[in-house]
Each structure stands twice: as C-alpha cells, then as structure tokens.
Write an enzyme that holds these catalytic residues in place. Structure first.
Site, PDB file in Angstrom:
ATOM      1  N   HIS A  81       0.818  -4.375  16.396  1.00  0.00           N
ATOM      2  CA  HIS A  81      -0.957  -4.006  17.310  1.00  0.00           C
ATOM      3  C   HIS A  81      -0.571  -3.395  18.716  1.00  0.00           C
ATOM      4  O   HIS A  81       0.643  -4.214  19.505  1.00  0.00           O
ATOM      5  CB  HIS A  81      -1.240  -4.960  17.159  1.00  0.00           C
ATOM      6  CG  HIS A  81      -1.375  -5.558  15.354  1.00  0.00           C
ATOM      7  ND1 HIS A  81      -1.965  -4.787  14.534  1.00  0.00           N
ATOM      8  CD2 HIS A  81      -0.991  -6.425  14.365  1.00  0.00           C
ATOM      9  CE1 HIS A  81      -1.623  -5.424  12.968  1.00  0.00           C
ATOM     10  NE2 HIS A  81      -1.141  -6.312  13.622  1.00  0.00           N
ATOM     11  N   CYS A  93       0.474  -2.667   9.625  1.00  0.00           N
ATOM     12  CA  CYS A  93       0.291  -4.288   9.058  1.00  0.00           C
ATOM     13  C   CYS A  93       0.529  -4.419   7.994  1.00  0.00           C
ATOM     14  O   CYS A  93       1.010  -3.892   6.834  1.00  0.00           O
ATOM     15  CB  CYS A  93       0.037  -5.135   9.918  1.00  0.00           C
ATOM     16  SG  CYS A  93       0.121  -7.404   9.879  1.00  0.00           S
TER      17      CYS A  93
HETATM   18  N1  GLN Z   1      -3.543 -10.450   6.007  1.00  0.00           N
HETATM   19  C1  GLN Z   1      -2.015  -9.711   5.658  1.00  0.00           C
HETATM   20  C2  GLN Z   1      -0.358 -10.940   6.800  1.00  0.00           C
HETATM   21  O1  GLN Z   1      -1.515 -11.692   7.455  1.00  0.00           O
HETATM   22  C3  GLN Z   1      -1.925  -8.441   7.508  1.00  0.00           C
HETATM   23  C4  GLN Z   1      -2.281  -9.121   8.778  1.00  0.00           C
HETATM   24  C5  GLN Z   1      -2.548  -7.459   9.743  1.00  0.00           C
HETATM   25  O2  GLN Z   1      -2.912  -6.177   8.645  1.00  0.00           O
HETATM   26  N2  GLN Z   1      -2.949  -8.285  10.836  1.00  0.00           N
HETATM   27  O3  GLN Z   1       0.365 -10.746   6.801  1.00  0.00           O
END
Ligand code: GLN
Length: 220
Positions: free
Chosen positions: A194, A95
């Site tokens: 995740h 992510c």
């Molecule tokens: N902040 C990034 C987004 O919202 C990644 C989110 C995350 O790593 N869970 O796209």
C-alpha cells in the site's frame, strides 16, 4: 488526441485500503502525460463485466469483512478474468485483491473465503504476527518502498508458474518464511504494498508502458 484507455476497478467501493485507489490515479497521470484520456469504471456487486473491453484491471485491498462480501460476487468474473490474464493483458491486485486471485484465504476467525482460483496461491492466518510496517524490496523495475498491513500469509502452490515481484530488504511481503514480495504471472501483478504501491515511479511507469504496449498489440 490519442485513444482513450479504459480501466476496470473491481469493487472500488469495497476494496480500497490505505490509499490503494491512488494506484489508479497515478496510472491516469502517466497515461494522460502520453496524451491518452483515461476512463475508470467501478465494477461493483452485480455490475456487468467483460474484461476484454478494458486495457487494465485493478483490484485493491480490503478488510476481511469486505473480502467476504466480494467473494460471493466473484465467481461470475472468473471466466472473463481468466481469459484476460492468460492473454497477457495487464492487471494489478493489492493485498486483499491479491489474496482473492488465489484459491482461498483462511481468516483469523477461521472463515475460509474462497478466491477466484485463477492463480496457484493460497493465503492463511497464523496467530503469532500481523505483518505491519514499512517495506522495501528489489524488483525487475528497481527498488520499491511501500507499507504493508495484513494478517494473511500467501504461499505459491506452483512456484514454477508464479514469479515473485520482489526480494525483501525490509518487512515481510508474502509471508515471514519466503523473503519475497508479491507475484508476477504474465502481465498480472499481485502485491501486499500500500502507500500506494505506484508512488514508486519505476513500477508505475513500467505498468503504464505495459498498458500501452498491450493495447497496441490488440488494436494493431
Ligand atoms: N484482510 C486481509 C488481511 O488482513 C487483507 C488486508 C488488506 O487488504 N489490507 O490479510
């Protein structure tokens, strides 16, 4: 006893959303089962880092704020990580970490967070949907089920160089347009998954195997 496997966890204290650190724990389990002790180093802000000293590099997810903090520290890692990735050594980025392997992430607040710019991909925000929910996708390792929660949409800038990690069955993955999840370049993987991703035994065992194979190549 077999050799110790060394894992670098980039910014463990800042980049860990929705159980991403579980990916490292699961790899430790599978590597221990093969008789290898595992050492994990947290490479946080300003910590010295030489990627060639490691058998695996992990970069977890993070909120926009943490990504902004980490982005300022990233340029000093670019050269050593580029050499590591190009040498075909294994890495997994989830992510926010995945986004930071590319050139930039344009956030909902209009901030352009610069990435490592090692891989040809970029990430942008669009107001109509946050991509959140359960996912399922088909990969070279079999079916993978996970959970996604991101506002960034990732696009490949050189689709001949990067291979998607999977084809969506359920959920968004990289973005709402392409129907694919994540990326593979040599033995570097990026994913929006995740849950953690490596609770999927097929992909966890495949990455553990890659770590041991690459290690054998290097030490042979
Ligand atoms: N902040 C990034 C987004 O919202 C990644 C989110 C995350 O790593 N869970 O796209």
């Amino acid at each position: 006893m077999a050799d110790t496997i060394r894992i670098a966890y980039l910014y463990e204290d800042l980049m860990n959303t929705y159980g991403d650190s579980g990916d490292v724990k699961i790899l430790r389990y599978w590597l221990n089962r093969e008789g290898h002790p595992v050492e994990v180093d947290n490479i946080s802000l300003d910590a010295p880092f030489d990627a060639s000293q490691y058998d695996f590099v992990f970069f977890g997810g993070g909120q926009d704020y943490e990504q902004t903090v980490v982005a300022k520290d990233l340029p000093r890692l670019k050269e050593t990580l580029t050499d590591y990735i190009e040498a075909g050594k294994p890495m997994l980025a989830i992510c926010g970490g995945y986004q930071l392997l590319g050139s930039y992430y344009m956030t909902s607040g209009g901030t352009k967070i610069p990435g490592l710019d090692i891989l040809p991909l970029h990430t942008v925000f669009k107001a109509d949907a946050r991509m959140i929910g359960d996912t399922e996708f088909e990969t070279e390792f079999g079916t993978v089920r996970a959970f996604e929660n991101h506002s960034g949409r990732t696009y490949f800038d050189d689709p001949d160089k990067l291979q998607p990690l999977g084809k969506m069955v359920q959920g968004y993955g990289n973005n709402p347009d392409d129907g694919v999840e994540g990326m593979r370049y040599k033995n570097t993987f990026g994913s929006y998954s995740h849950g953690p991703l490596l609770r999927n035994e097929n992909i966890a065992r495949a990455i553990a195997k890659l770590i041991l194979e690459q290690r054998a190549t290097v030490t042979a």
